[in-house]
Design an enzyme around this catalytic site. Structure first.
Site, PDB file in Angstrom:
ATOM      1  N   CYS A 184       0.652  -1.333  -0.248  1.00 27.01           N
ATOM      2  CA  CYS A 184       0.470   0.017   0.329  1.00 27.01           C
ATOM      3  C   CYS A 184       0.915   1.089  -0.185  1.00 27.01           C
ATOM      4  O   CYS A 184       2.290   1.289   0.338  1.00 27.01           O
ATOM      5  CB  CYS A 184      -0.819  -0.110   1.074  1.00 27.01           C
ATOM      6  SG  CYS A 184      -1.721  -1.238   1.223  1.00 27.01           S
TER       7      CYS A 184
ATOM      8  N   ARG B 285       0.826   2.041  -5.839  1.00 23.51           N
ATOM      9  CA  ARG B 285       0.974   1.122  -4.973  1.00 23.51           C
ATOM     10  C   ARG B 285      -0.002   0.057  -4.427  1.00 23.51           C
ATOM     11  O   ARG B 285       0.032  -0.659  -3.791  1.00 23.51           O
ATOM     12  CB  ARG B 285       1.651   1.117  -3.557  1.00 23.51           C
ATOM     13  CG  ARG B 285       2.776   2.225  -3.976  1.00 23.51           C
ATOM     14  CD  ARG B 285       3.205   2.382  -2.468  1.00 23.51           C
ATOM     15  NE  ARG B 285       4.167   1.278  -1.671  1.00 23.51           N
ATOM     16  CZ  ARG B 285       5.335   1.223  -1.654  1.00 23.51           C
ATOM     17  NH1 ARG B 285       6.024   1.225  -2.616  1.00 23.51           N
ATOM     18  NH2 ARG B 285       5.605   0.593  -1.258  1.00 23.51           N
TER      19      ARG B 285
ATOM     20  N   TRP C 160      -4.207  -2.229  -1.050  1.00 26.69           N
ATOM     21  CA  TRP C 160      -4.126  -2.732  -2.166  1.00 26.69           C
ATOM     22  C   TRP C 160      -4.449  -3.849  -1.097  1.00 26.69           C
ATOM     23  O   TRP C 160      -3.951  -4.221  -0.664  1.00 26.69           O
ATOM     24  CB  TRP C 160      -2.916  -2.826  -2.523  1.00 26.69           C
ATOM     25  CG  TRP C 160      -2.813  -3.971  -3.564  1.00 26.69           C
ATOM     26  CD1 TRP C 160      -3.241  -3.425  -5.606  1.00 26.69           C
ATOM     27  CD2 TRP C 160      -2.600  -5.355  -3.782  1.00 26.69           C
ATOM     28  NE1 TRP C 160      -3.309  -5.342  -5.878  1.00 26.69           N
ATOM     29  CE2 TRP C 160      -2.513  -6.157  -4.780  1.00 26.69           C
ATOM     30  CE3 TRP C 160      -2.123  -6.348  -3.121  1.00 26.69           C
ATOM     31  CZ2 TRP C 160      -1.941  -7.513  -5.177  1.00 26.69           C
ATOM     32  CZ3 TRP C 160      -1.803  -7.859  -3.056  1.00 26.69           C
ATOM     33  CH2 TRP C 160      -1.981  -8.099  -3.860  1.00 26.69           C
TER      34      TRP C 160
ATOM     35  N   GLY D 142       2.350  -3.137   4.575  1.00 27.47           N
ATOM     36  CA  GLY D 142       2.703  -4.176   4.537  1.00 27.47           C
ATOM     37  C   GLY D 142       1.536  -5.796   5.413  1.00 27.47           C
ATOM     38  O   GLY D 142       0.777  -5.443   5.410  1.00 27.47           O
TER      39      GLY D 142
ATOM     40  N   GLU E 234       7.694 -11.125 -21.814  1.00 23.01           N
ATOM     41  CA  GLU E 234       6.896  -9.928 -21.819  1.00 23.01           C
ATOM     42  C   GLU E 234       6.474  -9.557 -22.419  1.00 23.01           C
ATOM     43  O   GLU E 234       5.253  -8.919 -21.904  1.00 23.01           O
ATOM     44  CB  GLU E 234       8.353  -9.225 -21.619  1.00 23.01           C
ATOM     45  CG  GLU E 234       8.339  -7.957 -21.497  1.00 23.01           C
ATOM     46  CD  GLU E 234       7.717  -7.931 -20.016  1.00 23.01           C
ATOM     47  OE1 GLU E 234       7.842  -8.364 -19.437  1.00 23.01           O
ATOM     48  OE2 GLU E 234       7.906  -6.605 -19.444  1.00 23.01           O
TER      49      GLU E 234
ATOM     50  N   GLU F  44      -1.678  -7.736 -19.308  1.00 19.20           N
ATOM     51  CA  GLU F  44      -1.937  -7.373 -17.626  1.00 19.20           C
ATOM     52  C   GLU F  44      -2.660  -6.333 -18.046  1.00 19.20           C
ATOM     53  O   GLU F  44      -3.404  -5.450 -17.081  1.00 19.20           O
ATOM     54  CB  GLU F  44      -0.580  -6.871 -16.673  1.00 19.20           C
ATOM     55  CG  GLU F  44       0.428  -5.919 -17.396  1.00 19.20           C
ATOM     56  CD  GLU F  44       1.194  -5.958 -16.272  1.00 19.20           C
ATOM     57  OE1 GLU F  44       2.837  -5.404 -16.977  1.00 19.20           O
ATOM     58  OE2 GLU F  44       1.327  -5.586 -15.338  1.00 19.20           O
TER      59      GLU F  44
HETATM   60  C1  AGP Z   1       5.015  -6.253 -14.879  1.00 20.60           C
HETATM   61  O1  AGP Z   1       4.669  -5.346 -15.900  1.00 20.60           O
HETATM   62  C2  AGP Z   1       4.441  -6.065 -13.868  1.00 20.60           C
HETATM   63  N1  AGP Z   1       4.106  -4.539 -13.017  1.00 20.60           N
HETATM   64  C3  AGP Z   1       5.018  -7.022 -12.414  1.00 20.60           C
HETATM   65  O2  AGP Z   1       5.437  -7.722 -12.983  1.00 20.60           O
HETATM   66  C4  AGP Z   1       7.037  -6.310 -12.149  1.00 20.60           C
HETATM   67  O3  AGP Z   1       7.229  -6.860 -12.863  1.00 20.60           O
HETATM   68  C5  AGP Z   1       6.963  -7.993 -11.123  1.00 20.60           C
HETATM   69  O4  AGP Z   1       6.075  -7.393  -9.920  1.00 20.60           O
HETATM   70  C6  AGP Z   1       8.313  -6.966 -10.438  1.00 20.60           C
HETATM   71  O5  AGP Z   1       8.237  -6.031  -9.626  1.00 20.60           O
HETATM   72  P1  AGP Z   1       9.779  -5.507  -9.189  1.00 20.60           P
HETATM   73  O6  AGP Z   1      10.353  -5.080 -10.679  1.00 20.60           O
HETATM   74  O7  AGP Z   1      10.044  -4.012  -8.405  1.00 20.60           O
HETATM   75  O8  AGP Z   1      10.755  -6.265  -8.447  1.00 20.60           O
END
Ligand code: AGP
Length: 608
Positions: A2, A27, A75, A101, A481, A488
């Site tokens: 969050c 977030r 979230w 958290g 990717e 998404e």
């Molecule tokens: C991808 O578009 C997402 N936002 C997600 O897969 C992201 O890459 C993943 O949660 C890892 O996040 P990070 O690079 O902050 O560790």
């Protein structure tokens, strides 16, 4: 995961909190709330939905008016998104707080508190901390925080208001990130720098179990014993514009356009005498020479960047690379040997699974190398070696420029590894490095060249229920990717498949009109990929082919062709990523989705 913020100063607190929360909506954005000291009382406003829903509610029911307060954008993890489950949470009469958290032992604590006669309003783990802190509070905030932290397990960053401490805001963290910003006559807390950058670029990083006290006298820090701590003031090298949309309709589009600069800023300082040089990051030829096994561990897009890294490092340096999803790696008892290299890739540097995987690898004697974008984040601080990517803030949930800089670092590492292992000579390493340095220019051109095509072609994807991405070698790594990006933000199901594997089952999914996005930039594999494309075309697929401008293909191979410039074969994913990003972007736009904040997602996944 969050976002939390807090403010102490002379400005209208509610306005500052809402403004700061807007920068943290990446977030989480399923509910929001603020709590402000108003005429000696804590006034709370919270609402389910986006921040704008909260703003509307406050317009109807009154905006808390004061100069000290905390805010939260959520979230949901414990309890559905609802006004009741939204933060801030009061623990009784004495304490109101916001939390980022997870409290792992919240069930046990809740039972204990209920047995003491406490009544809960929400389903959240956060209310348990609020109630516990309220229960422990007997007039001394530090003592109450200390007692509470000894009882809670998990990760948290808390912003706390004590009802009888009207001029004060307390903050404490364990695992979850928290910064304390310092402006002129005002102080802030925030989960991330973009929240406060409009007001100040100076901040402190709160460490585990450190307490910050913000008041009109400024900010002071102490440990759980109440002993004063001196901390180093940091200066963020971002400006407000970098964290805002800059004229683009969406952050995602802005960030796609920022890729040339991001790559340039990331690789230029790492090239010396025409060769990759990562010594400042702790990575030397000597370190690399003795490494015989590499693991790349990450989540989502960052893991896909690792897939590109695998193909590049294995091909050039002939060192085996295992790419692992962090949430799998940490629980599958990985076969790490002392001296193995574990590379953790993360944009945020706070992804819970990636952080835990890195800690595990360290414990098992591996050398850890983090490739991280967010400065001062947990992964960055705990790794043995660290390469910062310089993408600047990435706000859109769908990662684009962070991926691009992550793969640019994969190339630098691959070239350096190959040189250290004696698999290529200096001249070849210089040649490859020079081509990498030309990529930003090509990227700029590619974005302009393919933008219109991608927008047009995306219109043919809008009604699809499902589609496939296919490719071989690096094209397959990139397809993963591309597929994630599309699903998404467009909410259309898609899957990436190694083109040669289709006929072992998946080809049965192909029906008349099903879109297949074929990536064919690896000239050495071209004939084989074209054969696979023909197989799906023969079964009715509508093929969208991404290939270079020089490849000759029969006109009946694909329905639509997106052409990109031709550069060194192994570097083609950097250019080919662009049309895949733009196809996903425009499909999402045309479907009327919230591109930057897709449903059910959040930018920084600090929970398991
Ligand atoms: C991808 O578009 C997402 N936002 C997600 O897969 C992201 O890459 C993943 O949660 C890892 O996040 P990070 O690079 O902050 O560790």
């Amino acid at each position: 995961m969050c976002g939390i913020v807090g403010y102490v100063g002379k400005k209208d607190c509610s306005e500052v909190l809402v403004d700061a929360l807007r920068k943290l909506e990446y977030r989480g954005y399923d509910s929001a709330g603020i709590a402000v000291f108003e005429d000696g009382k804590i006034k709370v406003a919270k609402e389910k939905g986006r921040l704008d829903d909260l703003v509307e509610k406050m317009k109807r029911e009154g905006v808390p008016c004061g100069h000290i307060g905390v805010g939260h954008t959520r979230w949901a993890t414990h309890g559905v998104p609802s006004a009741t489950n939204s933060h801030p949470h009061a623990g009784g009469d004495k304490v109101t707080l916001v939390h980022n958290g997870i409290i792992e032992n919240y069930k046990e604590l809740k039972e204990q508190l209920i047995s003491l006669g406490r009544v809960f309003k929400s389903e959240t783990d956060t209310e348990v901390v609020a109630q516990l802190l309220d229960y422990n509070y007997e007039g001394d905030p530090i003592a109450a925080i200390k007692k509470t932290l000894a009882q809670v397990e998990g990760s948290f960053a808390l912003g706390i208001l004590f009802a009888d401490r009207q001029g004060e805001l307390y903050a404490v963290r364990r695992e979850s990130p928290l910064i304390v910003g310092v402006g002129e006559d005002e102080t802030f807390i925030a989960s991330d720098v973009p929240a406060i950058i409009k007001y100040t670029n100076q901040y402190y990083l709160l460490e585990h179990d450190e307490i910050a006290l913000l008041s009109e006298n400024g900010v002071s820090f102490c440990d759980l014993e109440g002993d004063k701590i001196e901390k180093e003031l940091k200066v963020a090298d971002w400006n407000q514009e970098a964290a805002e949309k800059g004229g683009y309709e969406h952050y995602m589009l802005k960030e796609i356009h920022e890729q040339p600069t991001a790559v340039k800023t990331t690789i230029t300082p790492r090239i010396s005498h025409k060769l990759p040089c990562l010594e400042e990051c702790g990575v030397t030829a000597e370190t690399l020479k003795d490494i015989n096994q590499i693991y790349i561990v990450a989540c989502g897009t960052a893991m896909h960047a690792g897939m590109v890294g695998k193909y590049v490092i294995e091909k050039l340096a002939r060192v085996p690379v295992v790419v692992d999803i962090a949430s799998e790696f940490r629980y599958r008892e990985p076969l790490i040997n002392e001296g193995d290299l574990v590379i953790i890739i993360s944009q945020s540097g706070e992804t819970a699974d990636s952080l835990a995987a890195m800690r595990l690898a360290k414990k098992m004697g591996a050398k850890t190398l983090a490739i991280v974008n967010a400065k001062g984040s947990s992964i960055a601080r705990e790794a043995d070696m660290l390469i910062y990517t310089h993408a600047g803030p990435e706000i859109a949930v769908a990662s684009t420029k962070a991926y691009m800089v992550q793969i640019s670092v994969m190339y630098l590492l691959g070239f350096l590894f190959a040189l250290a292992k004696g698999k290529i000579d200096e001249a070849e390493c210089m040649r490859l490095t020079e081509i990498l340095t030309s990529v930003p220019e090509y990227l700029e051109k590619t974005i302009n060249d393919v933008d219109k095509d991608c927008e047009d072609i995306s219109k043919h994807l809008l009604e699809a229920d499902s589609l496939l991405y296919i490719g071989r070698g690096l094209d397959y790594a990139l397809s993963m990717e591309g597929s994630l990006k599309l699903k998404e933000i467009s909410y259309i199901h898609s899957e990436a498949y190694a083109a040669g594997e289709l006929k072992h089952g998946t080809i049965s999914l192909i029906t008349e009109g099903m879109p297949v996005i074929a990536v064919a930039t690896q000239v050495s594999l071209l004939d084989k990929t074209i054969s696979n494309i023909k197989e799906v075309k023969a079964r009715g697929a509508v093929v969208i082919l991404v290939c270079d401008k020089e490849i000759q293909v029969d006109c009946d191979v694909a329905d639509y062709i997106i052409r990109i410039d031709k550069i060194e074969e192994c570097l083609m994913p950097m250019l080919a990523a662009v049309p895949l990003q733009l196809l996903a972007y425009y499909t999402s736009v045309h479907r009327g989705n919230d591109v930057d904040k897709p449903r059910n997602l959040a930018k920084s996944v600090t929970v398991e």
